[in-house]
Each structure stands twice: as structure tokens, then as C-alpha cells.
Design an enzyme around this catalytic site. Structure first.
Site, short mmCIF file in Angstrom:
data_model
loop_
_atom_site.label_atom_id
_atom_site.label_comp_id
_atom_site.label_asym_id
_atom_site.label_seq_id
_atom_site.Cartn_x
_atom_site.Cartn_y
_atom_site.Cartn_z
N CYS A 145 46.67 73.68 13.97
CA CYS A 145 45.79 74.65 13.33
C CYS A 145 46.46 75.17 12.06
CB CYS A 145 45.53 75.82 14.28
SG CYS A 145 44.48 77.10 13.58
N CYS A 205 42.47 77.89 32.64
CA CYS A 205 43.23 78.47 33.75
C CYS A 205 44.33 79.39 33.21
CB CYS A 205 43.85 77.37 34.59
SG CYS A 205 44.89 77.97 35.94
N GLU A 237 38.82 83.83 32.74
CA GLU A 237 40.22 84.03 33.09
C GLU A 237 40.94 84.32 31.77
OE1 GLU A 237 42.10 81.18 35.61
OE2 GLU A 237 40.34 80.96 36.90
N CYS A 250 49.10 73.57 35.98
CA CYS A 250 48.77 74.12 34.65
C CYS A 250 47.68 73.24 34.07
CB CYS A 250 49.99 74.13 33.73
SG CYS A 250 49.60 74.60 32.03
N TYR A 271 36.22 79.37 32.77
CA TYR A 271 37.17 78.57 31.99
C TYR A 271 36.75 78.44 30.52
CZ TYR A 271 38.86 77.29 36.62
OH TYR A 271 39.35 77.33 37.91
N ASP A 313 38.97 71.62 34.99
CA ASP A 313 38.53 72.93 35.48
C ASP A 313 37.14 73.22 34.91
OD1 ASP A 313 40.92 73.41 36.86
OD2 ASP A 313 41.88 74.20 35.08
N TYR A 333 39.75 87.25 42.38
CA TYR A 333 39.84 85.88 41.86
C TYR A 333 38.73 85.00 42.45
CZ TYR A 333 41.91 81.28 40.86
OH TYR A 333 42.13 79.99 40.43
#
Length: 218
Positions: A210, A53, A96, A201, A136, A131, A84
Site C-alpha cells: 500500500c 479473524c 471481529e 491465524c 469477517y 472464514d 463470541y
């Protein structure tokens, strides 16, 4: 749309037709007071990432020192200037996407890649948490050969530490940047203080760091 699998990529011939007119966007960033669309300041560079998202993803990048501007939009599919709702139907092929405009003297492309990898779970395929859908999926849209090499190097290094931590293989697409179509104005800086600071969110990382500095310098 009934019966259409949102986790299956649409074919070009079955994608929605879209439209010729671009969707208008505000001239200035809600938080950074910078231009959303070109021209950008001299020396600025552009990076584009898809990590679920785009509301929360954009906020993660606009909070990064050295980032000049951000915008959300759609990339990696077939439909020109989609809405959208069209992207969420799974019939445009787009992700997105967050556009990040940054000052390379203050933040490097490799730094942005580290933020990208750590801000979401890149092992989930056509979803991010709750999602679900092709929009996504995780993706890096590179613009130069050096960016491609950096993306691939950080992916391989991150896969090593993810595997050691018991995670699945990375499913992130690393592909050359195509047209970036701006999302509607109400999606831009959606989680800003002037709009929905406590809004939804859906992104969340793996909790695995990472490695930094693994990308080739040349």
C-alpha cells in the site's frame, strides 16, 4: 439459525438482544503489559480495524513499534455486549474488531492504515479466506474527520495498485466508530506465547504494497 445466510447482514429488528452487563476482561495486556481498557496513558490515541479473524489481526498490531496496547472485540453491529458465539451466528451485525492504542509520536494513523490494508485481502466482501460470515468483513472505524479522510485516501491509493495487479474492487467499510464491546478474556492476545502461539491465524494479505504518505496532512 437454520437457513440463515451468514453472509447477509442482519437487520436491527432481527438482531439478538444481547445484555446490559459488559463482558469482563483482564486488566493487563499479555504481551505489552499495558491496560486493555481505559484509562490509557496520556497522549495515547485509539484506532479500530476489522480485517477478518481477530486473533491474527491483533498480533499483527501488537508487534508494531509505537503501539501501546491492543484488544479484540466486536463493533459495527446492533447487539450490546455480545458473546463470541452470538457474533459468529451472524445475528449481531458486528465485526471481529481490533482496538489499537498507540503513541502518535512514534507511529502515525497512516502507518496503521498501511498495516491494515496489507495484512488482509480487502476485496473479499463478507469473508476473509476460508472464514465466511458478516463478522469477517473488512472495516475501518474512524473517530475524526481527519481519520476518515486518511482512510478514504489510502483506500483510493491502494485500489489503484490493486487494480493494476489484477485484483477486484475493495469492499472495506469506512464508517464512524460506534460502541466497542470487548471479547471474552480467552480471545484477548489469543496467539501470545502464554496462550496459543501456534494457533489458527486466518488473515493473509494480497502481497501488494500500500502506498504510504497518500493521506492528506490536514
Amino acid at each position: 439459525m437454520f437457513g440463515f445466510a451468514k453472509t447477509q447482514m442482519v437487520s436491527p429488528e432481527k438482531a439478538l438482544p444481547g445484555r446490559d452487563e459488559p463482558i469482563p476482561v483482564p486488566p493487563r495486556h499479555e504481551v505489552l503489559d499495558a491496560p486493555l481498557a481505559p484509562p490509557y496513558p496520556d497522549g495515547a490515541e485509539i484506532a479500530e480495524f476489522a480485517l477478518g479473524c481477530f486473533w491474527g489481526a491483533e498480533r499483527r498490531f501488537w508487534q508494531t513499534p509505537g503501539v501501546i496496547s491492543t484488544a479484540v472485540g466486536y463493533e459495527g453491529g446492533y447487539t450490546p455486549n455480545p458473546t463470541y458465539e452470538e457474533v459468529c451466528s451472524g445475528k449481531t451485525g458486528h465485526t471481529e474488531t481490533v482496538r489499537v492504542v498507540y503513541d502518535p509520536t512514534k507511529v502515525s494513523y497512516e502507518d496503521l492504515l498501511r498495516i491494515f490494508w496489507e495484512a488482509h485481502d480487502p476485496t473479499q466482501g463478507m469473508r476473509q479466506g476460508n472464514d465466511v460470515g458478516t463478522q469477517y468483513r473488512s472495516a475501518i472505524f474512524y473517530r475524526t474527520d481527519l481519520e476518515q479522510k486518511a482512510a478514504e485516501a489510502t483506500r483510493d491509493a491502494y485500489q489503484d495498485v490493486l487494480t493494476a495487479a489484477g485484483h477486484a474492487p475493495i469492499t472495506t467499510q469506512i464508517t464512524k466508530a460506534t460502541d466497542f464491546y470487548y471479547a471474552e478474556h480467552h480471545h484477548q492476545q489469543y496467539l501470545s506465547g502464554n496462550k496459543n502461539p501456534g494457533g489458527y491465524c486466518g488473515i493473509g494479505g494480497t502481497g501488494v504494497s500500500c502506498p504510504v504518505g497518500v493521506a492528506p496532512a490536514e
